[in-house]
Design a protein around this motif. Structure first.
Motif, PDB file in Angstrom:
ATOM      1  N   LEU A 174     -12.381 -26.236  46.287  1.00  0.00           N
ATOM      2  CA  LEU A 174     -12.321 -25.290  45.172  1.00  0.00           C
ATOM      3  C   LEU A 174     -13.050 -23.992  45.475  1.00  0.00           C
ATOM      4  CD1 LEU A 174     -11.196 -25.191  42.261  1.00  0.00           C
ATOM      5  CD2 LEU A 174     -13.477 -25.910  41.499  1.00  0.00           C
ATOM      6  N   LEU A 175     -14.060 -24.089  46.331  1.00  0.00           N
ATOM      7  CA  LEU A 175     -14.851 -22.899  46.650  1.00  0.00           C
ATOM      8  C   LEU A 175     -13.979 -21.774  47.213  1.00  0.00           C
ATOM      9  CD1 LEU A 175     -17.793 -22.011  46.456  1.00  0.00           C
ATOM     10  CD2 LEU A 175     -18.100 -22.698  48.844  1.00  0.00           C
ATOM     11  N   HIS A 176     -12.878 -22.138  47.859  1.00  0.00           N
ATOM     12  CA  HIS A 176     -11.980 -21.121  48.402  1.00  0.00           C
ATOM     13  C   HIS A 176     -11.266 -20.336  47.307  1.00  0.00           C
ATOM     14  CE1 HIS A 176     -12.437 -24.037  51.703  1.00  0.00           C
ATOM     15  NE2 HIS A 176     -12.378 -22.977  52.479  1.00  0.00           N
ATOM     16  N   ALA A 177     -11.165 -20.914  46.135  1.00  0.00           N
ATOM     17  CA  ALA A 177     -10.557 -20.189  45.021  1.00  0.00           C
ATOM     18  C   ALA A 177     -11.616 -19.491  44.176  1.00  0.00           C
ATOM     19  CB  ALA A 177      -9.757 -21.150  44.152  1.00  0.00           C
ATOM     20  N   LYS A 178     -12.835 -20.053  44.154  1.00  0.00           N
ATOM     21  CA  LYS A 178     -13.897 -19.481  43.333  1.00  0.00           C
ATOM     22  C   LYS A 178     -14.546 -18.275  43.979  1.00  0.00           C
ATOM     23  CE  LYS A 178     -16.694 -22.484  41.141  1.00  0.00           C
ATOM     24  NZ  LYS A 178     -17.422 -23.732  40.757  1.00  0.00           N
ATOM     25  N   ASP A 179     -14.670 -18.342  45.301  1.00  0.00           N
ATOM     26  CA  ASP A 179     -15.465 -17.354  46.028  1.00  0.00           C
ATOM     27  C   ASP A 179     -14.552 -16.642  47.024  1.00  0.00           C
ATOM     28  OD1 ASP A 179     -17.076 -16.018  47.893  1.00  0.00           O
ATOM     29  OD2 ASP A 179     -18.696 -17.490  47.710  1.00  0.00           O
ATOM     30  N   LYS A 180     -14.165 -15.422  46.665  1.00  0.00           N
ATOM     31  CA  LYS A 180     -13.179 -14.706  47.477  1.00  0.00           C
ATOM     32  C   LYS A 180     -13.718 -14.356  48.864  1.00  0.00           C
ATOM     33  CE  LYS A 180     -10.664 -13.003  43.517  1.00  0.00           C
ATOM     34  NZ  LYS A 180     -10.158 -11.881  42.717  1.00  0.00           N
ATOM     35  N   LEU A 181     -15.014 -14.121  48.976  1.00  0.00           N
ATOM     36  CA  LEU A 181     -15.581 -13.821  50.287  1.00  0.00           C
ATOM     37  C   LEU A 181     -15.530 -15.060  51.177  1.00  0.00           C
ATOM     38  CD1 LEU A 181     -16.948 -11.819  52.179  1.00  0.00           C
ATOM     39  CD2 LEU A 181     -19.169 -12.577  51.255  1.00  0.00           C
ATOM     40  N   HIS A 182     -15.888 -16.194  50.593  1.00  0.00           N
ATOM     41  CA  HIS A 182     -15.821 -17.444  51.346  1.00  0.00           C
ATOM     42  C   HIS A 182     -14.398 -17.690  51.864  1.00  0.00           C
ATOM     43  CE1 HIS A 182     -16.607 -21.605  52.482  1.00  0.00           C
ATOM     44  NE2 HIS A 182     -15.584 -21.970  51.727  1.00  0.00           N
ATOM     45  N   ALA A 183     -13.410 -17.493  50.989  1.00  0.00           N
ATOM     46  CA  ALA A 183     -12.019 -17.730  51.395  1.00  0.00           C
ATOM     47  C   ALA A 183     -11.620 -16.797  52.538  1.00  0.00           C
ATOM     48  CB  ALA A 183     -11.087 -17.537  50.194  1.00  0.00           C
ATOM     49  N   ARG A 184     -11.955 -15.507  52.386  1.00  0.00           N
ATOM     50  CA  ARG A 184     -11.619 -14.536  53.417  1.00  0.00           C
ATOM     51  C   ARG A 184     -12.272 -14.911  54.755  1.00  0.00           C
ATOM     52  NH1 ARG A 184      -7.694 -13.009  51.653  1.00  0.00           N
ATOM     53  NH2 ARG A 184      -7.250 -11.178  50.396  1.00  0.00           N
ATOM     54  N   GLN A 185     -13.558 -15.224  54.720  1.00  0.00           N
ATOM     55  CA  GLN A 185     -14.288 -15.537  55.953  1.00  0.00           C
ATOM     56  C   GLN A 185     -13.713 -16.777  56.626  1.00  0.00           C
ATOM     57  OE1 GLN A 185     -18.236 -15.657  54.202  1.00  0.00           O
ATOM     58  NE2 GLN A 185     -18.749 -13.608  55.008  1.00  0.00           N
ATOM     59  N   ARG A 186     -13.440 -17.778  55.818  1.00  0.00           N
ATOM     60  CA  ARG A 186     -12.944 -19.041  56.344  1.00  0.00           C
ATOM     61  C   ARG A 186     -11.571 -18.867  57.001  1.00  0.00           C
ATOM     62  NH1 ARG A 186     -12.349 -24.443  54.935  1.00  0.00           N
ATOM     63  NH2 ARG A 186     -12.216 -25.395  56.994  1.00  0.00           N
ATOM     64  N   GLU A 208     -10.593 -22.313  37.819  1.00  0.00           N
ATOM     65  CA  GLU A 208     -11.580 -22.501  38.878  1.00  0.00           C
ATOM     66  C   GLU A 208     -13.028 -22.419  38.390  1.00  0.00           C
ATOM     67  OE1 GLU A 208      -9.032 -20.225  39.342  1.00  0.00           O
ATOM     68  OE2 GLU A 208      -7.887 -21.341  40.831  1.00  0.00           O
ATOM     69  N   LEU A 209     -13.239 -21.900  37.192  1.00  0.00           N
ATOM     70  CA  LEU A 209     -14.596 -21.517  36.800  1.00  0.00           C
ATOM     71  C   LEU A 209     -15.380 -22.720  36.273  1.00  0.00           C
ATOM     72  CD1 LEU A 209     -13.556 -18.168  35.108  1.00  0.00           C
ATOM     73  CD2 LEU A 209     -14.169 -18.596  37.491  1.00  0.00           C
ATOM     74  N   ALA A 234      -5.058 -20.432  44.796  1.00  0.00           N
ATOM     75  CA  ALA A 234      -5.427 -21.182  43.592  1.00  0.00           C
ATOM     76  C   ALA A 234      -5.267 -22.658  43.900  1.00  0.00           C
ATOM     77  CB  ALA A 234      -4.539 -20.780  42.415  1.00  0.00           C
ATOM     78  N   LEU A 235      -6.208 -23.448  43.427  1.00  0.00           N
ATOM     79  CA  LEU A 235      -6.148 -24.895  43.669  1.00  0.00           C
ATOM     80  C   LEU A 235      -5.874 -25.615  42.364  1.00  0.00           C
ATOM     81  CD1 LEU A 235      -8.528 -23.944  46.099  1.00  0.00           C
ATOM     82  CD2 LEU A 235      -7.495 -26.125  46.726  1.00  0.00           C
ATOM     83  N   ARG A 236      -4.713 -25.336  41.815  1.00  0.00           N
ATOM     84  CA  ARG A 236      -4.287 -25.870  40.514  1.00  0.00           C
ATOM     85  C   ARG A 236      -2.856 -25.410  40.316  1.00  0.00           C
ATOM     86  NH1 ARG A 236      -3.948 -21.031  38.422  1.00  0.00           N
ATOM     87  NH2 ARG A 236      -5.575 -19.494  38.788  1.00  0.00           N
ATOM     88  N   PRO A 237      -2.155 -25.972  39.304  1.00  0.00           N
ATOM     89  CA  PRO A 237      -0.834 -25.418  39.001  1.00  0.00           C
ATOM     90  C   PRO A 237      -0.968 -23.918  38.771  1.00  0.00           C
ATOM     91  CG  PRO A 237      -1.202 -27.438  37.754  1.00  0.00           C
ATOM     92  CD  PRO A 237      -2.514 -27.095  38.417  1.00  0.00           C
ATOM     93  N   HIS A 238       0.067 -23.175  39.143  1.00  0.00           N
ATOM     94  CA  HIS A 238      -0.066 -21.725  39.211  1.00  0.00           C
ATOM     95  C   HIS A 238       1.135 -21.057  38.556  1.00  0.00           C
ATOM     96  CE1 HIS A 238      -0.230 -17.797  41.515  1.00  0.00           C
ATOM     97  NE2 HIS A 238      -1.496 -17.937  41.170  1.00  0.00           N
ATOM     98  N   ASN A 239       0.895 -19.897  38.000  1.00  0.00           N
ATOM     99  CA  ASN A 239       1.955 -19.125  37.349  1.00  0.00           C
ATOM    100  C   ASN A 239       3.189 -19.010  38.230  1.00  0.00           C
ATOM    101  OD1 ASN A 239       1.636 -16.095  35.307  1.00  0.00           O
ATOM    102  ND2 ASN A 239       3.421 -17.340  35.707  1.00  0.00           N
ATOM    103  N   SER A 240       2.986 -18.882  39.516  1.00  0.00           N
ATOM    104  CA  SER A 240       4.138 -18.700  40.410  1.00  0.00           C
ATOM    105  C   SER A 240       4.994 -19.962  40.528  1.00  0.00           C
ATOM    106  CB  SER A 240       3.679 -18.250  41.797  1.00  0.00           C
ATOM    107  OG  SER A 240       2.841 -19.230  42.377  1.00  0.00           O
TER     108      SER A 240
END
Lengths: 404, 404
Positions: free
Chosen positions: A110-122, A86-87, A277-283
């Motif tokens: 992507l901002l939802h993965a980069k910025d945890k406050l933004h994701a929470r608020q949204r 994300e960086l 995460a907005l990409r392939p993920h470990n899970s």
């Protein structure tokens, strides 16, 4: 006989598409395998030529994820830009889109993965369940939050954290002060009394068409995923709720490509959204062997706006164990020398591979990364009829590689 | 931002081994995917930089398979030499071994795939079932053979044939004369009244340890494999006999790596050995998705003398359909434009990929080869509970790609 550039720009090359991935870590490396299948030419923006995806043969462009000029030139060389982390520079992503390049996911998503406050608020504003949270500017803010929700609380760096970095459980105001003194923006969250952690992996096309994999049950230690089983050992109603949440989040953020949503289930059975995460993920790693279509294939298909593959499993169950670089005093279980002696053949994890392969049903993935304590250097997947049996076998192979 | 050699010889690279494969076609390309998983550095000796395995990122050394100097230098760069086709210089292979390089399979083993007369004589002398055969030097020899076994007979080039080339069914002495007039050494065989064709794929280590995949049922047209199902739809006694034959042949020829044995079952139910291959083989392609361990992983593991992976299937059934380049008048079924427009995006098969992916459970593999009539340019695999259902889906996806 000479070694030449293996990737000349031959106009007759029958590539199906050129995908550019910013970052060249293990996610890009595994995407390269999917790209080979699909005839896709995968380009990566790498900071070094010995990164995992470059060693795997993805076409290498050198440049950092915060180098706007490099990012914009990279976009020119490919049909669509996507990411393995994300960086990535916000301004470059915005400028790419302004110039008409396909950027998937978009900077806004992507901002939802980069910025945890933004994701929470949204997500909170949309009524999706998240743990209680607050932006904090001072220790007093943390203490006020704790007065309402109780100590300990979780301090999270608003940006830049991953694999547990930037996430701190603090028991009192002094501990919170020490964390906030590191600088940067922080938020605080109530500590969830976790019964089990889940992950829901969805692949989503630009128009919103999506497929979702069976729910994954993950085990985290110190904020790092250590192992998972798929499907999760949870009641069907919980799984249905989890899938619905994962899909809502993917839609709400307008994610394109893989959208992975980590969920907490608390001891009362309630689900809340943790990270996304907005990409392939470990899970999603077990889908390489267990899925009809792997998350890496579906990430490529989604960002290319191609029809998505079936997200079901081919098998009843799968388990995956991450290989985390061992500490100096934990030698790999196997001590047998390997037959081959490549330039890096003395890497202890690489040297232990043949011993691990004695677990005949274990699919071992090594990322070509030098081993450092706690670093994700590979994973092992085992499929079968039963998650417990698969997990035991995956652990047995992993133990031989990293001497847990 | 510059594009640089992505494969510097960094001494810190944690590769598990360096494997050199002579040839860079689709078998080497699919071996590259397995190499990525295992942290193996795959080198290929390619004649061009746009060959399938080079496009997939294998480390490219330029040189022909009949260029002894190139072959010997190639051997110096890797831990073990193996092959993606049989047409490799005998003298270079012998010299590599004399210099102490690991060559797997050995030149002596490989001779059974290179020289059809040698293979027939060897297996026949050991009592293994082969069709009646004879070396022929003249049309009279063919006619004598036919007098005993009946017309038509099969004329086979002793060396150099593949995918049906160098194999001719001749109905009379005139036809035989035309074939022999092409020059080279020939043998003649009785035409088997084929009920079904099978293939048995075994992975074998230098010490003789081996694993064998479930028997494959293949369909050949004009000497080219067009599709297969796994496991074969045959009685268990026939399967057991086939597996035993495949393993005997692998042992007798002392093959290392994959040994694929093609078998005829005649209308009386008798099995005879047809051709053999000492490398990953078309009949093993479905193991990528269906096998606990793919033939490409097991080929690497075998030639590196590492423990072999489980050769069982993860699934009840699989089907694979080869993509053969369409003739000019057979356009791919799909006409929809794709989203991306890479340098070779106009290749008709590449352009048809998104349409084929609408068959959501089809795993499509494209080899990065330009389409030419009859050329193997990819394959499609579908797994499931039932071979008929899987085969129908694989055919549907293939039809969209090559417009059969």
């Amino acid at each position: 006989m000479v070694e030449r550039d293996p990737h000349p720009d031959a106009p007759s090359r029958p590539a199906t598409a050129r995908v550019g991935m910013v970052g060249a870590g293990q996610l890009a490396r595994m995407t390269q395998s999917a790209a080979i299948d699909l005839g896709v030419e995968l380009h990566v923006l790498a900071t070094r030529t010995d990164e995992p995806a470059v060693l795997a043969g993805a076409r290498c462009h050198l440049g950092g994820p915060d180098d706007d000029a490099a990012l914009l030139a990279f976009a020119e060389a490919v049909d669509v830009v996507t990411l393995d982390h994300e960086l990535v520079s916000d301004t470059a992503l915005a400028e790419m889109a302004a110039r008409g390049h396909a950027v998937r996911p978009s900077a806004a998503a992507l901002l939802h993965a980069k910025d945890k406050l933004h994701a929470r608020q949204r997500l909170d504003a949309l009524g999706l369940p998240v743990p209680p949270f607050a932006a904090v500017a001072s220790v007093d803010d943390v203490a006020d939050f704790a007065a309402e929700h109780g100590w300990p609380v979780v301090c999270k760096a608003r940006r830049g954290g991953y694999d547990g970095r930037g996430v701190e459980v603090v028991a009192d105001a002094d501990a919170a002060a020490a964390v906030l003194a590191r600088g940067g923006a922080w938020l605080v969250e109530a500590l969830v009394d976790i019964e089990v952690e889940l992950a829901v992996v969805t692949a989503r096309r630009p128009g919103g068409q999506r497929v979702t994999y069976p729910v994954v049950e993950t085990v985290q230690q110190g904020g790092i995923c250590v192992e998972l089983v798929q499907p999760a050992r949870i009641p069907v109603e919980v799984a249905d709720t989890a899938v619905a949440l994962g899909q809502q989040v993917a839609d709400v953020v307008d994610g394109v490509g893989i959208v992975a949503v980590e969920l907490f289930v608390d001891r009362a059975g309630a689900l809340t959204v943790n990270e996304l995460a907005l990409r392939p993920h470990n899970s999603g790693h077990a889908t390489i062997e267990a899925g009809v279509t792997s998350q890496f294939h579906n990430h490529l298909r989604a960002v290319l706006d191609w029809p998505l593959g079936d997200a079901g499993l081919r098998v009843p169950a799968a388990a995956m164990v991450n290989l985390l670089g061992p500490t100096a005093d934990a030698a790999p279980g196997g001590t047998r020398a390997i037959d081959a002696s490549g330039p890096g053949g003395r890497d202890p994890v690489a040297a232990a591979l043949p011993t691990a392969l004695e677990v005949a049903d274990a699919a071992v993935h090594l990322y070509g990364k030098a081993s450092r304590p706690g670093r994700k250097i590979g994973h092992v997947t085992v499929t079968g009829r039963d998650v417990e049996v698969a997990l035991a076998a995956a652990r047995a192979a992993a133990d031989r590689l990293v001497g847990r």
